[in-house]
Design a protein around this motif. Structure first.
Motif, PDB file in Angstrom:
ATOM      1  N   ASP A  90     -56.248  22.285  64.135  1.00  0.00           N
ATOM      2  CA  ASP A  90     -55.325  23.174  63.810  1.00  0.00           C
ATOM      3  C   ASP A  90     -55.807  25.549  63.614  1.00  0.00           C
ATOM      4  OD1 ASP A  90     -53.006  22.111  62.950  1.00  0.00           O
ATOM      5  OD2 ASP A  90     -53.579  21.643  61.379  1.00  0.00           O
ATOM      6  N   ASP A  91     -56.890  24.312  63.440  1.00  0.00           N
ATOM      7  CA  ASP A  91     -58.372  26.143  63.743  1.00  0.00           C
ATOM      8  C   ASP A  91     -57.953  26.481  64.413  1.00  0.00           C
ATOM      9  OD1 ASP A  91     -58.442  25.598  60.999  1.00  0.00           O
ATOM     10  OD2 ASP A  91     -60.462  25.244  60.673  1.00  0.00           O
ATOM     11  N   ASP A  92     -58.219  25.915  65.629  1.00  0.00           N
ATOM     12  CA  ASP A  92     -58.455  25.896  67.159  1.00  0.00           C
ATOM     13  C   ASP A  92     -56.755  26.567  67.793  1.00  0.00           C
ATOM     14  OD1 ASP A  92     -60.861  25.754  67.542  1.00  0.00           O
ATOM     15  OD2 ASP A  92     -61.086  24.466  68.219  1.00  0.00           O
ATOM     16  N   LYS A  93     -55.815  25.571  67.072  1.00  0.00           N
ATOM     17  CA  LYS A  93     -54.348  26.215  67.310  1.00  0.00           C
ATOM     18  C   LYS A  93     -54.393  27.483  67.358  1.00  0.00           C
ATOM     19  CE  LYS A  93     -52.162  21.855  67.144  1.00  0.00           C
ATOM     20  NZ  LYS A  93     -51.400  20.812  66.294  1.00  0.00           N
ATOM     21  N   ALA A  94     -54.585  27.970  65.827  1.00  0.00           N
ATOM     22  CA  ALA A  94     -54.894  29.913  65.363  1.00  0.00           C
ATOM     23  C   ALA A  94     -55.768  30.669  66.165  1.00  0.00           C
ATOM     24  CB  ALA A  94     -55.367  29.273  63.846  1.00  0.00           C
ATOM     25  N   THR A  95     -57.367  30.309  66.946  1.00  0.00           N
ATOM     26  CA  THR A  95     -57.866  30.877  67.685  1.00  0.00           C
ATOM     27  C   THR A  95     -56.596  31.584  69.546  1.00  0.00           C
ATOM     28  OG1 THR A  95     -59.840  29.830  66.955  1.00  0.00           O
ATOM     29  CG2 THR A  95     -60.077  31.020  68.798  1.00  0.00           C
ATOM     30  N   LEU A  96     -56.111  30.389  69.613  1.00  0.00           N
ATOM     31  CA  LEU A  96     -55.481  30.054  70.679  1.00  0.00           C
ATOM     32  C   LEU A  96     -54.525  31.196  70.442  1.00  0.00           C
ATOM     33  CD1 LEU A  96     -54.888  29.705  73.588  1.00  0.00           C
ATOM     34  CD2 LEU A  96     -53.445  27.506  72.833  1.00  0.00           C
ATOM     35  N   ASN A  97     -53.862  31.090  69.356  1.00  0.00           N
ATOM     36  CA  ASN A  97     -52.378  32.283  69.376  1.00  0.00           C
ATOM     37  C   ASN A  97     -52.919  33.445  69.002  1.00  0.00           C
ATOM     38  OD1 ASN A  97     -50.552  29.703  69.283  1.00  0.00           O
ATOM     39  ND2 ASN A  97     -50.440  30.045  66.942  1.00  0.00           N
ATOM     40  N   HIS A  98     -53.833  33.890  68.147  1.00  0.00           N
ATOM     41  CA  HIS A  98     -54.689  35.136  68.482  1.00  0.00           C
ATOM     42  C   HIS A  98     -55.117  35.385  69.082  1.00  0.00           C
ATOM     43  CE1 HIS A  98     -57.384  38.110  66.274  1.00  0.00           C
ATOM     44  NE2 HIS A  98     -58.165  37.999  66.996  1.00  0.00           N
ATOM     45  N   TYR A  99     -56.022  34.839  70.013  1.00  0.00           N
ATOM     46  CA  TYR A  99     -56.740  34.868  71.866  1.00  0.00           C
ATOM     47  C   TYR A  99     -55.160  35.832  71.960  1.00  0.00           C
ATOM     48  CZ  TYR A  99     -57.753  34.986  77.055  1.00  0.00           C
ATOM     49  OH  TYR A  99     -57.777  35.119  77.977  1.00  0.00           O
ATOM     50  N   ILE A 100     -53.873  34.514  72.381  1.00  0.00           N
ATOM     51  CA  ILE A 100     -52.640  35.209  72.874  1.00  0.00           C
ATOM     52  C   ILE A 100     -52.441  36.871  72.421  1.00  0.00           C
ATOM     53  CG2 ILE A 100     -50.331  35.306  73.868  1.00  0.00           C
ATOM     54  CD1 ILE A 100     -51.645  32.055  74.479  1.00  0.00           C
ATOM     55  N   ASP A 101     -52.117  36.591  71.538  1.00  0.00           N
ATOM     56  CA  ASP A 101     -51.343  38.231  70.847  1.00  0.00           C
ATOM     57  C   ASP A 101     -52.436  38.864  70.923  1.00  0.00           C
ATOM     58  OD1 ASP A 101     -49.696  36.647  69.467  1.00  0.00           O
ATOM     59  OD2 ASP A 101     -50.426  36.722  67.063  1.00  0.00           O
ATOM     60  N   MET A 102     -54.028  39.238  71.000  1.00  0.00           N
ATOM     61  CA  MET A 102     -54.787  40.437  71.384  1.00  0.00           C
ATOM     62  C   MET A 102     -54.463  40.312  73.290  1.00  0.00           C
ATOM     63  SD  MET A 102     -59.050  40.126  71.871  1.00  0.00           S
ATOM     64  CE  MET A 102     -59.044  39.288  73.534  1.00  0.00           C
ATOM     65  N   LEU A 103     -54.444  39.485  73.804  1.00  0.00           N
ATOM     66  CA  LEU A 103     -54.216  40.122  75.351  1.00  0.00           C
ATOM     67  C   LEU A 103     -52.679  40.126  75.344  1.00  0.00           C
ATOM     68  CD1 LEU A 103     -54.777  36.749  77.000  1.00  0.00           C
ATOM     69  CD2 LEU A 103     -55.964  38.673  76.765  1.00  0.00           C
ATOM     70  N   THR A 104     -52.034  39.835  74.411  1.00  0.00           N
ATOM     71  CA  THR A 104     -50.146  40.663  74.578  1.00  0.00           C
ATOM     72  C   THR A 104     -50.007  42.452  73.868  1.00  0.00           C
ATOM     73  OG1 THR A 104     -49.591  39.411  73.071  1.00  0.00           O
ATOM     74  CG2 THR A 104     -48.859  38.722  75.122  1.00  0.00           C
ATOM     75  N   ALA A 105     -51.139  42.373  73.030  1.00  0.00           N
ATOM     76  CA  ALA A 105     -51.267  43.594  72.048  1.00  0.00           C
ATOM     77  C   ALA A 105     -51.581  44.994  73.065  1.00  0.00           C
ATOM     78  CB  ALA A 105     -51.966  43.755  70.977  1.00  0.00           C
ATOM     79  N   ARG A 106     -52.161  44.261  73.785  1.00  0.00           N
ATOM     80  CA  ARG A 106     -52.272  44.976  74.845  1.00  0.00           C
ATOM     81  C   ARG A 106     -51.555  45.587  76.313  1.00  0.00           C
ATOM     82  NH1 ARG A 106     -57.730  47.474  76.042  1.00  0.00           N
ATOM     83  NH2 ARG A 106     -57.783  48.985  77.379  1.00  0.00           N
ATOM     84  N   ASP A 107     -51.573  46.658  77.087  1.00  0.00           N
ATOM     85  CA  ASP A 107     -50.823  47.405  77.805  1.00  0.00           C
ATOM     86  C   ASP A 107     -51.590  47.170  79.519  1.00  0.00           C
ATOM     87  OD1 ASP A 107     -49.490  47.760  80.423  1.00  0.00           O
ATOM     88  OD2 ASP A 107     -48.537  49.940  79.328  1.00  0.00           O
ATOM     89  N   PRO A 108     -52.008  45.551  80.065  1.00  0.00           N
ATOM     90  CA  PRO A 108     -52.762  45.988  81.268  1.00  0.00           C
ATOM     91  C   PRO A 108     -52.146  47.446  82.068  1.00  0.00           C
ATOM     92  CG  PRO A 108     -50.738  44.313  81.202  1.00  0.00           C
ATOM     93  CD  PRO A 108     -51.070  45.169  80.369  1.00  0.00           C
ATOM     94  N   ARG A 109     -51.831  47.927  81.869  1.00  0.00           N
ATOM     95  CA  ARG A 109     -51.639  48.765  83.252  1.00  0.00           C
ATOM     96  C   ARG A 109     -52.678  50.124  82.744  1.00  0.00           C
ATOM     97  NH1 ARG A 109     -45.143  50.208  83.052  1.00  0.00           N
ATOM     98  NH2 ARG A 109     -46.084  50.049  80.934  1.00  0.00           N
TER      99      ARG A 109
END
Length: 263
Positions: A69-88
């Motif tokens: 469960d902790d690593d599921k949370a880590t994965l979700n946090h990582y994806i949230d970190m990426l999607t919070a940024r505009d890659p352009r």
């Protein structure tokens, strides 16, 4: 009625499975900042790869069943970190690493959320062959599917056939999920390693009797490898230790079973 519907689905699904999307340019994402100094370490994703990837024969597999469960949370946090940024706002190389890692992380998340499942093709709607047209993330306010990332962003903006060795569809027939998160400063080396490993594996190229069985990616995405069989062979022979004959008799195959460890 139910029997007829079942029969119809049985006839349609094999056709759907071989209908690969074409590269479809999406102008919204065709922007970058060559002067950007921003970088991503992708450290959280690397931690998960180190912990859950396992080599088994010619495959590198992901141990979905063991994810805590902790690593599921880590994965979700990582994806949230990426999607919070505009890659352009990033350089082109940082963008490429961003999109490939996001695609792979989002795919792993889909499997974990639906585990146990025998194949990613079992996900998605009733008439879908897999979840690739389902919204999985939102970037810069735009909902995105896995197909959007691969076929409307990566393939048209980076017309490099090695992208097919970088993105992973959670299947045994797919090029392996790479053990190192993609990084902007090592992209070419990582893509070369991924291409070499796949092409020299049986799931990339295998000899069976008097015929050669190639991965179906060389059929589905032939346009990305030069547009004809001879161009595909030439691409393969850039990496293959034992050259594929120019007059090889070719079949195609792909294994959609989940890329998880077997007992």
């Amino acid at each position: 009625m139910l029997q007829r519907l079942t029969l119809l689905l049985g006839l349609l699904l094999p056709l759907i499975s071989h209908a690969a999307p074409k590269a479809d340019y999406w102008a919204m994402w065709d922007a970058h900042n060559p002067d950007s100094q921003a970088t991503f370490t992708h450290h959280s994703w690397q931690v998960l790869l180190d912990k859950y990837l396992q080599s088994q024969g010619q495959h590198t597999l992901f141990n979905y069943a063991a994810v805590t469960d902790d690593d599921k949370a880590t994965l979700n946090h990582y994806i949230d970190m990426l999607t919070a940024r505009d890659p352009r706002t990033l350089t082109k190389d940082e963008q490429y690493a961003y999109w490939v890692n996001l695609y792979n992380a989002a795919t792993v998340k889909l499997i974990i959320e639906n585990y146990p499942v025998s194949s990613i093709t079992k996900l998605g709607g009733l008439f879908s062959f897999g979840p690739w047209d389902d919204d999985v993330v939102s970037v810069a306010g735009e909902p995105l599917t896995l197909n959007d990332i691969e076929h409307r962003i990566l393939r048209p903006l980076w017309p490099d056939p090695r992208t097919h060795y970088a993105v992973n569809c959670a299947s045994l027939g797919c090029p392996d999920l790479q053990p190192q998160a993609f990084q902007a400063d090592t992209l070419d080396t990582q893509l070369e390693q991924a291409a070499y490993a796949f092409i020299n594996s049986d799931k990339g190229v295998a000899k069976q009797g008097d015929r050669w069985v190639l991965s179906s990616i060389y059929d589905w995405f032939q346009a990305d490898f030069g547009g004809d069989t001879q161009s595909v062979i030439a691409h393969i022979n850039q990496y293959r230790d034992t050259a594929l004959p120019k007059d090889a008799r070719i079949d195609y195959d792909y294994d959609w079973d989940l890329n998880q460890p077997r007992d």
